[in-house]
Design an enzyme around this catalytic site. Structure first.
Site, PDB file in Angstrom:
ATOM      1  CB  CYS A 268      -0.930  -0.001   1.204  1.00  0.00           C
ATOM      2  SG  CYS A 268      -0.111  -0.351   2.774  1.00  0.00           S
TER       3      CYS A 268
ATOM      4  CG  HIS B 282       0.290   3.650   6.011  1.00  0.00           C
ATOM      5  ND1 HIS B 282       0.583   2.957   7.150  1.00  0.00           N
ATOM      6  CD2 HIS B 282      -0.092   2.712   5.102  1.00  0.00           C
ATOM      7  CE1 HIS B 282       0.388   1.655   6.943  1.00  0.00           C
ATOM      8  NE2 HIS B 282      -0.038   1.485   5.708  1.00  0.00           N
TER       9      HIS B 282
HETATM   10  P1  NAD Z   1      -5.566 -10.961   6.072  1.00  0.00           P
HETATM   11  O1  NAD Z   1      -4.919 -11.758   7.144  1.00  0.00           O
HETATM   12  O2  NAD Z   1      -6.505  -9.879   6.446  1.00  0.00           O
HETATM   13  O3  NAD Z   1      -6.347 -11.929   5.080  1.00  0.00           O
HETATM   14  C1  NAD Z   1      -5.783 -13.139   4.602  1.00  0.00           C
HETATM   15  C2  NAD Z   1      -6.907 -14.089   4.234  1.00  0.00           C
HETATM   16  O4  NAD Z   1      -6.347 -15.305   3.746  1.00  0.00           O
HETATM   17  C3  NAD Z   1      -7.809 -14.460   5.405  1.00  0.00           C
HETATM   18  O5  NAD Z   1      -9.144 -14.346   4.985  1.00  0.00           O
HETATM   19  C4  NAD Z   1      -7.500 -15.911   5.676  1.00  0.00           C
HETATM   20  O6  NAD Z   1      -8.669 -16.610   6.087  1.00  0.00           O
HETATM   21  C5  NAD Z   1      -7.075 -16.388   4.306  1.00  0.00           C
HETATM   22  N1  NAD Z   1      -6.222 -17.568   4.346  1.00  0.00           N
HETATM   23  C6  NAD Z   1      -5.365 -17.951   5.325  1.00  0.00           C
HETATM   24  N2  NAD Z   1      -4.813 -19.130   4.997  1.00  0.00           N
HETATM   25  C7  NAD Z   1      -5.314 -19.485   3.796  1.00  0.00           C
HETATM   26  C8  NAD Z   1      -5.116 -20.599   2.935  1.00  0.00           C
HETATM   27  N3  NAD Z   1      -4.283 -21.588   3.258  1.00  0.00           N
HETATM   28  N4  NAD Z   1      -5.767 -20.640   1.754  1.00  0.00           N
HETATM   29  C9  NAD Z   1      -6.623 -19.631   1.399  1.00  0.00           C
HETATM   30  N5  NAD Z   1      -6.854 -18.559   2.190  1.00  0.00           N
HETATM   31  C10 NAD Z   1      -6.198 -18.497   3.362  1.00  0.00           C
HETATM   32  O7  NAD Z   1      -4.375 -10.407   5.160  1.00  0.00           O
HETATM   33  P2  NAD Z   1      -4.339  -9.012   4.383  1.00  0.00           P
HETATM   34  O8  NAD Z   1      -4.037  -7.942   5.356  1.00  0.00           O
HETATM   35  O9  NAD Z   1      -5.513  -8.903   3.507  1.00  0.00           O
HETATM   36  O10 NAD Z   1      -3.013  -9.221   3.515  1.00  0.00           O
HETATM   37  C11 NAD Z   1      -3.004  -9.980   2.336  1.00  0.00           C
HETATM   38  C12 NAD Z   1      -1.799  -9.565   1.509  1.00  0.00           C
HETATM   39  O11 NAD Z   1      -1.973  -8.175   1.157  1.00  0.00           O
HETATM   40  C13 NAD Z   1      -0.455  -9.648   2.209  1.00  0.00           C
HETATM   41  O12 NAD Z   1       0.528  -9.934   1.250  1.00  0.00           O
HETATM   42  C14 NAD Z   1      -0.251  -8.229   2.739  1.00  0.00           C
HETATM   43  O13 NAD Z   1       1.093  -7.923   2.947  1.00  0.00           O
HETATM   44  C15 NAD Z   1      -0.842  -7.433   1.590  1.00  0.00           C
HETATM   45  N6  NAD Z   1      -1.310  -6.083   1.943  1.00  0.00           N
HETATM   46  C16 NAD Z   1      -2.020  -5.851   3.073  1.00  0.00           C
HETATM   47  C17 NAD Z   1      -2.466  -4.563   3.357  1.00  0.00           C
HETATM   48  C18 NAD Z   1      -3.262  -4.259   4.585  1.00  0.00           C
HETATM   49  O14 NAD Z   1      -3.425  -3.096   4.928  1.00  0.00           O
HETATM   50  N7  NAD Z   1      -3.824  -5.229   5.269  1.00  0.00           N
HETATM   51  C19 NAD Z   1      -2.180  -3.527   2.472  1.00  0.00           C
HETATM   52  C20 NAD Z   1      -1.512  -3.785   1.289  1.00  0.00           C
HETATM   53  C21 NAD Z   1      -1.057  -5.079   1.032  1.00  0.00           C
END
Ligand code: NAD
Length: 330
Positions: A139, A212
């Site tokens: 992000c 942020h």
């Molecule tokens: P999160 O933990 O909120 O969501 C992850 C999801 O994946 C959950 O719904 C979980 O149930 C699911 N999951 C877990 N194990 C799994 C499996 N084996 N198979 C399928 N699904 C599974 O994570 P997030 O914050 O959405 O982050 C996801 C990605 O996006 C990461 O790479 C993170 O670095 C990136 N990201 C996050 C943000 C943020 O603000 N949260 C911002 C930009 C990028």
């Protein structure tokens, strides 16, 4: 219609799924959840097909959230998968995507090597056209690239110095994170925009949520006045230059602003740059911008889908995405 699956329905996955469902040229095949919890229930109520890991498939049935299939079915049934699983898990899924010959889009928690191209639509859309694996940078890096790209085009950049104040503190403390320099954002920005030249990024965590704030000083190859830079940034569709009179002082105000604008899930897809902060001193440009961590990568995921599929060029895709998400229309 492009048939899209979203693997991982958390903070990012649920927003990408909503966006895909809004696109007239895309169909959401379904989403995957690891457990049959309230998020899975809410996905079902939104009408999304929910897929489960094979070993938990029966738990979903027992929780009255019957799974449409297992995660491999979702991957097999989708033309392109958006992987939004927790950081590092995307790399574990990559061989499964390869087995099914399903192109995939990864998120910023994966290392750059997971994909052929690291991506920010207004910066390097063309590089992702026809690729099998694309990674949306984090992000924060997405927000930096959106600001750097038009500056590079208009003036050229010699170097950039950025302090990122990140809303991730667990306790009531301010801490440098990481204490070693640079933070990952600088090298990641260079993956997408090597034209930046040199960049130093320093990260800190503070105990707040959702937004942020970046303090940027960019050394340009030219010496534009602040008004010209402000006009240039105001013309970018994924940048909102906040007029002084709106009285937006903080991330909390931005949350309220997003809600008042009728944005689902408090989404603010655009960089929010404080107009009065845009200042120049010869070739040095300084400004403050805020990034909604949960949603700025969403339009980039949608554009990466069209780039992989080769169904639109950058301008067409960005316009379609913006229109469907209501970006820049208020
Ligand atoms: P999160 O933990 O909120 O969501 C992850 C999801 O994946 C959950 O719904 C979980 O149930 C699911 N999951 C877990 N194990 C799994 C499996 N084996 N198979 C399928 N699904 C599974 O994570 P997030 O914050 O959405 O982050 C996801 C990605 O996006 C990461 O790479 C993170 O670095 C990136 N990201 C996050 C943000 C943020 O603000 N949260 C911002 C930009 C990028």
């Amino acid at each position: 219609m492009l048939r899209i699956g979203v693997n991982g329905y958390g903070t990012i996955g649920k927003r990408v799924a909503d966006a895909v469902a809004e696109m007239p040229d895309m169909e959401l095949v379904g989403v995957s959840k690891s457990r049959p919890n309230h998020t899975a229930d809410a996905a079902r109520r939104r009408g999304y097909a929910v897929y489960a890991p094979e070993e938990r498939h029966d738990d979903f049935e027992a929780a009255s959230i019957p799974a449409a299939g297992v995660v491999e079915d979702l991957i097999a049934d989708s033309e392109i998968v958006v992987d939004a699983t927790p950081a590092g898990m995307g790399a574990q899924y990559r061989p499964v995507y390869a087995e099914h010959d399903t192109p995939a889009i990864f998120q910023g928690g994966e290392s750059a090597e997971v994909a052929e191209t690291s991506f920010t639509a207004p910066a390097n859309y063309e590089e992702a056209i026809g690729q099998q694996y694309v990674r949306i940078v984090s992000c924060n890096t997405t927000g930096l690239n959106r600001t750097f790209a038009p500056l590079i085009e208009a003036y050229g950049i010699e170097r950039a110095d950025v302090t990122l104040v990140r809303c991730r503190g667990d306790h009531a403390v301010i801490k440098p994170d990481p204490t070693t320099l640079p933070s990952h954002h600088g090298p990641d920005a260079l993956e997408v925009l090597p034209e930046i030249g040199e960049i130093q990024t320093m990260g800190m965590k503070v105990p707040t949520i959702r937004h942020h704030v970046h303090s940027l000083t960019v050394t340009l190859n030219d010496s534009p006045d602040a008004a010209a830079v402000r006009d240039l940034l105001s013309e970018q569709s994924r940048i909102h230059v906040i007029p002084e009179q709106l009285g937006i002082e903080s991330g909390w105000d931005l949350q309220e602003y997003a809600l008042d604008r009728g944005r689902d899930r408090m989404n603010l897809y655009e960089n929010q740059i404080w107009g009065e902060s845009i200042t120049t001193n010869d070739e040095h440009l300084s400004l403050f911008q805020s990034i909604h961590r949960e949603s700025d990568v969403v339009p980039e995921n949608v554009d990466a889908i069209r780039a992989i599929a080769g169904t639109a060029d950058a301008a067409e895709s960005i316009e379609r995405t913006n229109e469907a998400l209501g970006i820049d229309t208020v």
